[in-house]
Write an enzyme that holds these catalytic residues in place. Structure first.
Site, mmCIF file in Angstrom:
data_model
loop_
_atom_site.group_PDB
_atom_site.id
_atom_site.type_symbol
_atom_site.label_atom_id
_atom_site.label_comp_id
_atom_site.label_asym_id
_atom_site.label_seq_id
_atom_site.Cartn_x
_atom_site.Cartn_y
_atom_site.Cartn_z
ATOM 1 N N SER A 35 14.475 -19.123 -38.142
ATOM 2 C CA SER A 35 15.159 -19.937 -39.148
ATOM 3 C C SER A 35 16.384 -20.575 -38.539
ATOM 4 O O SER A 35 17.215 -19.901 -37.942
ATOM 5 C CB SER A 35 15.675 -19.082 -40.315
ATOM 6 O OG SER A 35 14.651 -18.381 -40.901
ATOM 7 N N HIS A 67 9.630 -23.117 -41.646
ATOM 8 C CA HIS A 67 9.256 -22.157 -40.611
ATOM 9 C C HIS A 67 8.149 -22.672 -39.686
ATOM 10 O O HIS A 67 7.511 -21.905 -38.994
ATOM 11 C CB HIS A 67 8.826 -20.823 -41.225
ATOM 12 C CG HIS A 67 9.974 -19.933 -41.596
ATOM 13 N ND1 HIS A 67 10.040 -18.604 -41.232
ATOM 14 C CD2 HIS A 67 11.096 -20.183 -42.272
ATOM 15 C CE1 HIS A 67 11.162 -18.078 -41.684
ATOM 16 N NE2 HIS A 67 11.815 -19.010 -42.334
ATOM 17 N N ARG A 87 7.088 -18.352 -36.997
ATOM 18 C CA ARG A 87 6.466 -17.071 -36.676
ATOM 19 C C ARG A 87 5.800 -16.499 -37.922
ATOM 20 O O ARG A 87 6.063 -16.954 -39.039
ATOM 21 C CB ARG A 87 7.521 -16.092 -36.163
ATOM 22 C CG ARG A 87 8.687 -15.925 -37.118
ATOM 23 C CD ARG A 87 9.546 -14.669 -36.907
ATOM 24 N NE ARG A 87 9.983 -14.305 -35.594
ATOM 25 C CZ ARG A 87 11.165 -14.604 -35.035
ATOM 26 N NH1 ARG A 87 12.048 -15.322 -35.720
ATOM 27 N NH2 ARG A 87 11.482 -14.176 -33.841
ATOM 28 N N THR A 88 4.943 -15.519 -37.721
ATOM 29 C CA THR A 88 4.401 -14.737 -38.843
ATOM 30 C C THR A 88 5.361 -13.584 -39.104
ATOM 31 O O THR A 88 5.745 -12.867 -38.175
ATOM 32 C CB THR A 88 2.998 -14.197 -38.501
ATOM 33 O OG1 THR A 88 2.120 -15.310 -38.324
ATOM 34 C CG2 THR A 88 2.467 -13.307 -39.612
ATOM 35 N N HIS A 89 5.790 -13.441 -40.362
ATOM 36 C CA HIS A 89 6.735 -12.382 -40.717
ATOM 37 C C HIS A 89 6.020 -11.140 -41.258
ATOM 38 O O HIS A 89 4.966 -11.245 -41.880
ATOM 39 C CB HIS A 89 7.734 -12.880 -41.773
ATOM 40 C CG HIS A 89 8.799 -13.775 -41.212
ATOM 41 N ND1 HIS A 89 8.640 -15.135 -41.100
ATOM 42 C CD2 HIS A 89 10.036 -13.489 -40.713
ATOM 43 C CE1 HIS A 89 9.735 -15.651 -40.568
ATOM 44 N NE2 HIS A 89 10.604 -14.684 -40.317
ATOM 45 N N GLU A 188 19.252 -7.629 -48.514
ATOM 46 C CA GLU A 188 19.761 -6.274 -48.722
ATOM 47 C C GLU A 188 20.632 -6.200 -49.972
ATOM 48 O O GLU A 188 21.177 -7.198 -50.434
ATOM 49 C CB GLU A 188 20.620 -5.833 -47.519
ATOM 50 C CG GLU A 188 19.856 -5.716 -46.227
ATOM 51 C CD GLU A 188 19.433 -7.065 -45.666
ATOM 52 O OE1 GLU A 188 20.201 -8.034 -45.791
ATOM 53 O OE2 GLU A 188 18.312 -7.137 -45.133
ATOM 54 N N SER A 207 12.879 -10.023 -38.868
ATOM 55 C CA SER A 207 11.941 -10.338 -37.779
ATOM 56 C C SER A 207 12.379 -9.636 -36.501
ATOM 57 O O SER A 207 13.193 -8.710 -36.521
ATOM 58 C CB SER A 207 11.904 -11.854 -37.553
ATOM 59 O OG SER A 207 13.138 -12.305 -37.024
ATOM 60 N N ASN A 230 24.631 -16.494 -42.462
ATOM 61 C CA ASN A 230 25.351 -16.053 -43.667
ATOM 62 C C ASN A 230 26.004 -14.701 -43.406
ATOM 63 O O ASN A 230 25.536 -13.933 -42.571
ATOM 64 C CB ASN A 230 24.380 -15.929 -44.864
ATOM 65 C CG ASN A 230 23.206 -15.005 -44.580
ATOM 66 O OD1 ASN A 230 22.196 -15.420 -44.000
ATOM 67 N ND2 ASN A 230 23.343 -13.751 -44.973
HETATM 68 I I1 8IG Z 1 18.735 -16.365 -42.349
HETATM 69 O O1 8IG Z 1 21.326 -11.604 -44.775
HETATM 70 C C1 8IG Z 1 18.843 -14.496 -42.989
HETATM 71 N N1 8IG Z 1 17.812 -13.689 -42.866
HETATM 72 N N2 8IG Z 1 17.487 -9.214 -44.104
HETATM 73 N N3 8IG Z 1 19.442 -10.412 -44.456
HETATM 74 C C2 8IG Z 1 18.152 -10.354 -44.010
HETATM 75 N N4 8IG Z 1 17.527 -11.378 -43.477
HETATM 76 C C3 8IG Z 1 18.218 -12.529 -43.376
HETATM 77 C C4 8IG Z 1 19.517 -12.673 -43.806
HETATM 78 C C5 8IG Z 1 20.173 -11.556 -44.379
HETATM 79 N N5 8IG Z 1 19.910 -13.928 -43.561
#
Ligand code: 8IG
Length: 267
Positions: A35, A67, A87-89, A188, A207, A230
């Protein structure tokens, strides 16, 4: 006669179709663009071929907007790069073998090293959105392994100290951190971020760790780079938002392109 193939046979099949479709017999270095990393791809070099990943045996169509779902062969200096645009998650529920099929295909295609990139949440207040962080180690909270059977793979120095030092030469002072993979697809809770802090994590995402394990099993040297898009949940006072994540990636694209463009030819 059984028609069921092992994951490694499936990867060899995919690598053979890849060579046919791209006209490139062997690749040297693989990159997985997470991402926020897609806009950095053009800085890597000249595209020799681009194919739909779903046209190779064993790959699923892309699940998430932004993606990708393409695979590009790029010529950079004297190296052939195999660039996965997406990618595959794990959260797609296709199983761990599907998550690491690209890594195994890269190894079967001749790659000796892989650059795993991702967008993630950060636990340090100083990591504003768009900050790159080298992955120094990981904690895999998926409860899974890509390896099946009694194959006890060593993960000491999984994230190559040599390749991290190379990145530090290109961009001195890059931060490093421990990446924690959650299963997702939900972000989370603030309490879970408290747990991550307590167990020594600095980056949270969905990932990379399963792919890194499969890469080590396949004998690839691994470089992991996160783009913090973030602050982790509960830290900013704002809810997390997928669109903002993509925006932070776009804004950081030039810097990530310059970093990868300088590091990859020296791998
Ligand atoms: I972009 O804050 C991204 N991917 N688990 N937590 C999780 N995955 C993420 C986050 C995040 N930001």
């Amino acid at each position: 006669m059984s028609t069921v193939s092992t994951p490694h046979e499936a990867a060899a099949d995919a690598a053979s179709v890849l060579a046919e479709k791209t006209g490139v017999a062997r690749h040297d270095i693989a990159l997985v663009m997470g991402s926020g990393w897609l806009p950095a791809v053009d800085a890597l070099g000249e595209a020799v071929a681009e194919i739909d990943i779903a046209d190779l045996p064993g790959f699923a169509a892309p699940a998430v907007e932004g993606h990708g779902g393409k695979l590009r062969s790029v010529r950079a200096g004297d190296k052939n790069l195999l660039v996965f645009l997406g990618r595959t998650h794990f959260y797609e529920g296709l199983g761990v073998a599907a998550v690491v099929h690209g890594v195994r295909t890269a190894a079967a295609a001749g790659c000796r090293a892989i650059v795993l990139t991702n967008g993630c949440g950060g636990l340090k207040e100083t990591w504003s959105p768009g900050t790159p962080v080298l992955i120094s180690d990981h904690i895999n909270l998926t409860g899974c392994s890509p390896i099946v059977g009694a194959h006890f793979v060593d993960l000491t120095d999984l994230y190559s100290p040599r390749l991290r030092a190379l990145c530090q030469e290109v961009e001195p002072g890059l931060d490093e951190g421990v990446y924690v993979q959650f299963p997702g697809p939900h972000y989370e809770t603030p309490a879970e971020i408290g747990m991550v802090r307590a167990i020594g994590g600095h980056l949270v995402g969905m990932s990379t760790t399963l792919e890194a394990i499969a890469a080590r099993e396949a004998g690839l040297e691994v470089l992991g780079i996160s783009l913090v898009t973030n602050l982790a949940a509960g830290m900013s006072g704002e809810p997390l938002n997928h669109e903002e994540v993509l925006e932070a990636g776009k804004a950081a694209a030039t810097r990530m392109g310059a970093l990868l463009g300088a590091v990859v030819p020296r791998i």
